[in-house]
Design an enzyme around this catalytic site. Structure first.
Site, PDB file in Angstrom:
ATOM      1  N   LYS A   1       6.030 -11.015  -3.285  1.00 20.11           N
ATOM      2  CA  LYS A   1       7.065  -9.981  -3.151  1.00 20.11           C
ATOM      3  C   LYS A   1       8.056 -10.338  -2.031  1.00 20.11           C
ATOM      4  O   LYS A   1       9.259 -10.293  -2.227  1.00 20.11           O
ATOM      5  CB  LYS A   1       6.418  -8.617  -2.835  1.00 20.11           C
ATOM      6  CG  LYS A   1       5.406  -8.168  -3.879  1.00 20.11           C
ATOM      7  CD  LYS A   1       4.795  -6.821  -3.539  1.00 20.11           C
ATOM      8  CE  LYS A   1       3.966  -6.802  -2.269  1.00 20.11           C
ATOM      9  NZ  LYS A   1       2.722  -7.625  -2.331  1.00 20.11           N
TER      10      LYS A   1
ATOM     11  N   ARG B   1       2.799   2.482  -2.179  1.00 17.58           N
ATOM     12  CA  ARG B   1       1.469   1.915  -2.395  1.00 17.58           C
ATOM     13  C   ARG B   1       0.462   2.966  -2.843  1.00 17.58           C
ATOM     14  O   ARG B   1      -0.689   2.636  -3.099  1.00 17.58           O
ATOM     15  CB  ARG B   1       0.961   1.307  -1.095  1.00 17.58           C
ATOM     16  CG  ARG B   1       1.155  -0.217  -1.012  1.00 17.58           C
ATOM     17  CD  ARG B   1       0.740  -0.592   0.385  1.00 17.58           C
ATOM     18  NE  ARG B   1       0.217  -1.873   0.614  1.00 17.58           N
ATOM     19  CZ  ARG B   1       0.895  -2.893   1.167  1.00 17.58           C
ATOM     20  NH1 ARG B   1       2.164  -2.795   1.397  1.00 17.58           N
ATOM     21  NH2 ARG B   1       0.284  -4.014   1.453  1.00 17.58           N
TER      22      ARG B   1
ATOM     23  N   ARG C   1      -0.594 -18.823   4.250  1.00 20.24           N
ATOM     24  CA  ARG C   1       0.763 -18.315   4.544  1.00 20.24           C
ATOM     25  C   ARG C   1       1.089 -18.388   6.040  1.00 20.24           C
ATOM     26  O   ARG C   1       0.272 -18.074   6.881  1.00 20.24           O
ATOM     27  CB  ARG C   1       0.833 -16.868   4.075  1.00 20.24           C
ATOM     28  CG  ARG C   1       2.019 -16.086   4.621  1.00 20.24           C
ATOM     29  CD  ARG C   1       2.279 -14.834   3.834  1.00 20.24           C
ATOM     30  NE  ARG C   1       1.268 -13.816   4.000  1.00 20.24           N
ATOM     31  CZ  ARG C   1       1.271 -12.664   3.334  1.00 20.24           C
ATOM     32  NH1 ARG C   1       2.220 -12.412   2.447  1.00 20.24           N
ATOM     33  NH2 ARG C   1       0.331 -11.777   3.525  1.00 20.24           N
TER      34      ARG C   1
ATOM     35  N   ARG D   1      -0.309 -14.229  10.338  1.00 24.30           N
ATOM     36  CA  ARG D   1      -0.657 -12.819  10.523  1.00 24.30           C
ATOM     37  C   ARG D   1      -2.145 -12.667  10.806  1.00 24.30           C
ATOM     38  O   ARG D   1      -2.960 -13.329  10.165  1.00 24.30           O
ATOM     39  CB  ARG D   1      -0.295 -12.030   9.261  1.00 24.30           C
ATOM     40  CG  ARG D   1       1.190 -11.798   9.129  1.00 24.30           C
ATOM     41  CD  ARG D   1       1.586 -11.266   7.774  1.00 24.30           C
ATOM     42  NE  ARG D   1       0.740 -10.209   7.236  1.00 24.30           N
ATOM     43  CZ  ARG D   1       1.008  -9.558   6.104  1.00 24.30           C
ATOM     44  NH1 ARG D   1       2.108  -9.861   5.420  1.00 24.30           N
ATOM     45  NH2 ARG D   1       0.204  -8.629   5.667  1.00 24.30           N
TER      46      ARG D   1
ATOM     47  N   ARG E   1      -7.805  -5.685   1.323  1.00 26.21           N
ATOM     48  CA  ARG E   1      -6.439  -5.370   0.889  1.00 26.21           C
ATOM     49  C   ARG E   1      -6.341  -5.388  -0.639  1.00 26.21           C
ATOM     50  O   ARG E   1      -5.652  -4.559  -1.229  1.00 26.21           O
ATOM     51  CB  ARG E   1      -5.453  -6.351   1.528  1.00 26.21           C
ATOM     52  CG  ARG E   1      -5.274  -6.054   3.024  1.00 26.21           C
ATOM     53  CD  ARG E   1      -4.790  -7.252   3.818  1.00 26.21           C
ATOM     54  NE  ARG E   1      -3.470  -7.691   3.437  1.00 26.21           N
ATOM     55  CZ  ARG E   1      -2.962  -8.880   3.749  1.00 26.21           C
ATOM     56  NH1 ARG E   1      -3.671  -9.756   4.445  1.00 26.21           N
ATOM     57  NH2 ARG E   1      -1.749  -9.199   3.383  1.00 26.21           N
TER      58      ARG E   1
HETATM   59  P1  ADP Z   1       3.589 -10.853  -0.629  1.00 31.27           P
HETATM   60  O1  ADP Z   1       4.878 -10.477   0.077  1.00 31.27           O
HETATM   61  O2  ADP Z   1       3.548 -10.335  -2.048  1.00 31.27           O
HETATM   62  O3  ADP Z   1       2.359 -10.466   0.147  1.00 31.27           O
HETATM   63  P2  ADP Z   1       4.444 -13.601  -0.070  1.00 31.27           P
HETATM   64  O4  ADP Z   1       5.814 -13.595  -0.649  1.00 31.27           O
HETATM   65  O5  ADP Z   1       4.342 -13.551   1.414  1.00 31.27           O
HETATM   66  O6  ADP Z   1       3.542 -12.432  -0.750  1.00 31.27           O
HETATM   67  O7  ADP Z   1       3.667 -14.892  -0.627  1.00 31.27           O
HETATM   68  C1  ADP Z   1       2.366 -15.233  -0.140  1.00 31.27           C
HETATM   69  C2  ADP Z   1       2.283 -16.753   0.082  1.00 31.27           C
HETATM   70  O8  ADP Z   1       2.315 -17.413  -1.199  1.00 31.27           O
HETATM   71  C3  ADP Z   1       3.440 -17.322   0.893  1.00 31.27           C
HETATM   72  O9  ADP Z   1       2.942 -18.289   1.791  1.00 31.27           O
HETATM   73  C4  ADP Z   1       4.387 -17.946  -0.138  1.00 31.27           C
HETATM   74  O10 ADP Z   1       5.012 -19.099   0.375  1.00 31.27           O
HETATM   75  C5  ADP Z   1       3.430 -18.300  -1.291  1.00 31.27           C
HETATM   76  N1  ADP Z   1       4.033 -18.064  -2.611  1.00 31.27           N
HETATM   77  C6  ADP Z   1       4.863 -17.055  -2.974  1.00 31.27           C
HETATM   78  N2  ADP Z   1       5.211 -17.146  -4.287  1.00 31.27           N
HETATM   79  C7  ADP Z   1       4.567 -18.251  -4.759  1.00 31.27           C
HETATM   80  C8  ADP Z   1       4.503 -18.901  -6.046  1.00 31.27           C
HETATM   81  N3  ADP Z   1       5.178 -18.420  -7.107  1.00 31.27           N
HETATM   82  N4  ADP Z   1       3.731 -20.019  -6.151  1.00 31.27           N
HETATM   83  C9  ADP Z   1       3.042 -20.490  -5.079  1.00 31.27           C
HETATM   84  N5  ADP Z   1       3.069 -19.944  -3.849  1.00 31.27           N
HETATM   85  C10 ADP Z   1       3.812 -18.827  -3.686  1.00 31.27           C
HETATM   86  P1  AMP Z   2       2.078  -6.091   3.817  1.00 28.28           P
HETATM   87  O1  AMP Z   2       2.967  -6.766   4.822  1.00 28.28           O
HETATM   88  O2  AMP Z   2       2.852  -5.403   2.721  1.00 28.28           O
HETATM   89  O3  AMP Z   2       1.017  -7.029   3.278  1.00 28.28           O
HETATM   90  O4  AMP Z   2       1.317  -4.935   4.591  1.00 28.28           O
HETATM   91  C1  AMP Z   2       0.451  -5.223   5.684  1.00 28.28           C
HETATM   92  C2  AMP Z   2      -0.370  -3.982   6.050  1.00 28.28           C
HETATM   93  O5  AMP Z   2       0.502  -2.929   6.494  1.00 28.28           O
HETATM   94  C3  AMP Z   2      -1.180  -3.372   4.895  1.00 28.28           C
HETATM   95  O6  AMP Z   2      -2.435  -4.012   4.724  1.00 28.28           O
HETATM   96  C4  AMP Z   2      -1.316  -1.918   5.392  1.00 28.28           C
HETATM   97  O7  AMP Z   2      -2.280  -1.802   6.427  1.00 28.28           O
HETATM   98  C5  AMP Z   2       0.057  -1.669   6.026  1.00 28.28           C
HETATM   99  N1  AMP Z   2       1.057  -1.170   5.043  1.00 28.28           N
HETATM  100  C6  AMP Z   2       2.206  -1.792   4.662  1.00 28.28           C
HETATM  101  N2  AMP Z   2       2.894  -1.044   3.781  1.00 28.28           N
HETATM  102  C7  AMP Z   2       2.161   0.074   3.570  1.00 28.28           C
HETATM  103  C8  AMP Z   2       2.302   1.220   2.736  1.00 28.28           C
HETATM  104  N3  AMP Z   2       3.376   1.367   1.929  1.00 28.28           N
HETATM  105  N4  AMP Z   2       1.335   2.173   2.778  1.00 28.28           N
HETATM  106  C9  AMP Z   2       0.261   2.062   3.591  1.00 28.28           C
HETATM  107  N5  AMP Z   2       0.047   0.982   4.378  1.00 28.28           N
HETATM  108  C10 AMP Z   2       0.981  -0.004   4.388  1.00 28.28           C
END
Ligand code: ADP
Ligand code: AMP
Length: 217
Positions: free
Chosen positions: A13, A88, A127, A161, A172
């Site tokens: 995302k 969420r 990541r 992170r 999660r």
């Molecule tokens: P989200 O925001 O949904 O938690 P991220 O965009 O941070 O996910 O992506 C998680 C990890 O996977 C990042 O390190 C990113 O570089 C990698 N990633 C994202 N999309 C892809 C894809 N289509 N194929 C392989 N790796 C990906």
């Molecule tokens: P994310 O960066 O989206 O992976 O979110 C990291 C963490 O932040 C999650 O595991 C939750 O603890 C908190 N968080 C982020 N967005 C939300 C949401 N919309 N509702 C509740 N918790 C959230």
């Protein structure tokens, strides 16, 4: 245009939201980023949510909906919003409807990034981001062009992170399955859900997303 990017942690995302921001001038509203900023700044909200985030559980609906509402307040009406990691829960989905109404905006698309759960642990544990500009990378899937140097800003420091470890990822994912996936029918009923294969290459996912949003045609 206002869109939600929906998918489990690690679905891509944030990666796709950043591309839409760069290419189409939209704005990314990531509650995760907002909460991490609050934790870093040690604001009252940050102090309240730190342990919950580290455990991989969801913070309260009121807190995240207030963050989203405040963020939209300062945004020009012409700027499209990408909701990333919000809503969420069903409660948050209903709050978002009210918030959008208050801001005279309408929800145009919900894009679900479909991924295999087994791939997510590898994606999340690999990541990292540039500590300076926030550009996202991955140990295996998205390395900087020059090792140790951010492609976007040239800085050399990166960070990971604290919640991107295998144990927390499992919590999660369980939260996503129990509370977030069940909100999809709310949007399906409105006929605004599209699905994208999130297992494809990052560029392909961007192409499919842009096609749904009507960019570049
Ligand atoms: P989200 O925001 O949904 O938690 P991220 O965009 O941070 O996910 O992506 C998680 C990890 O996977 C990042 O390190 C990113 O570089 C990698 N990633 C994202 N999309 C892809 C894809 N289509 N194929 C392989 N790796 C990906
Ligand atoms: P994310 O960066 O989206 O992976 O979110 C990291 C963490 O932040 C999650 O595991 C939750 O603890 C908190 N968080 C982020 N967005 C939300 C949401 N919309 N509702 C509740 N918790 C959230």
């Amino acid at each position: 245009m206002n869109i939600i990017l929906l998918g489990p942690p690690g679905a891509g995302k944030g990666t796709q939201a950043k591309r839409l921001v760069e290419r189409h001038g939209m704005r990314q509203l990531s509650t995760g980023d907002m909460l991490r900023a609050a934790v870093k700044a040690e604001t009252p909200t940050g102090l309240r949510v730190k342990a919950v985030m580290e455990a991989g559980e969801l913070v309260s609906d009121e807190i995240v909906s207030a963050l989203i509402s405040d963020e939209l307040e300062g945004m020009g009406r012409q700027t499209g919003a990408i909701f990333d990691g919000y809503p969420r829960t069903a409660e948050q989905a209903h709050s978002l409807d009210a918030i959008l109404r208050d801001h005279h905006r309408k929800l145009d698309h919900v894009i679900e990034l479909e991924v295999d759960e087994e791939a997510l642990v590898e994606r999340i544990t690999g990541r990292y981001t540039c500590a300076y500009c926030g550009q996202g990378y991955h140990d295996k899937f998205e390395r900087p062009k020059v090792e140790g140097t951010c492609d976007k800003c040239g800085h050399h420091e990166f960070k990971r992170r604290p919640d991107d470890n295998e144990e927390t990822v499992r919590t999660r994912l369980a939260e996503y399955r129990a509370k977030t996936a069940p909100i999809l029918p709310i949007y399906e009923e409105r006929g605004i859900v599209s699905r994208v294969d999130g297992m494809a290459d990052i560029d392909e996912v961007t192409g499919a997303t842009e096609a749904i949003l009507g960019f570049g045609q």
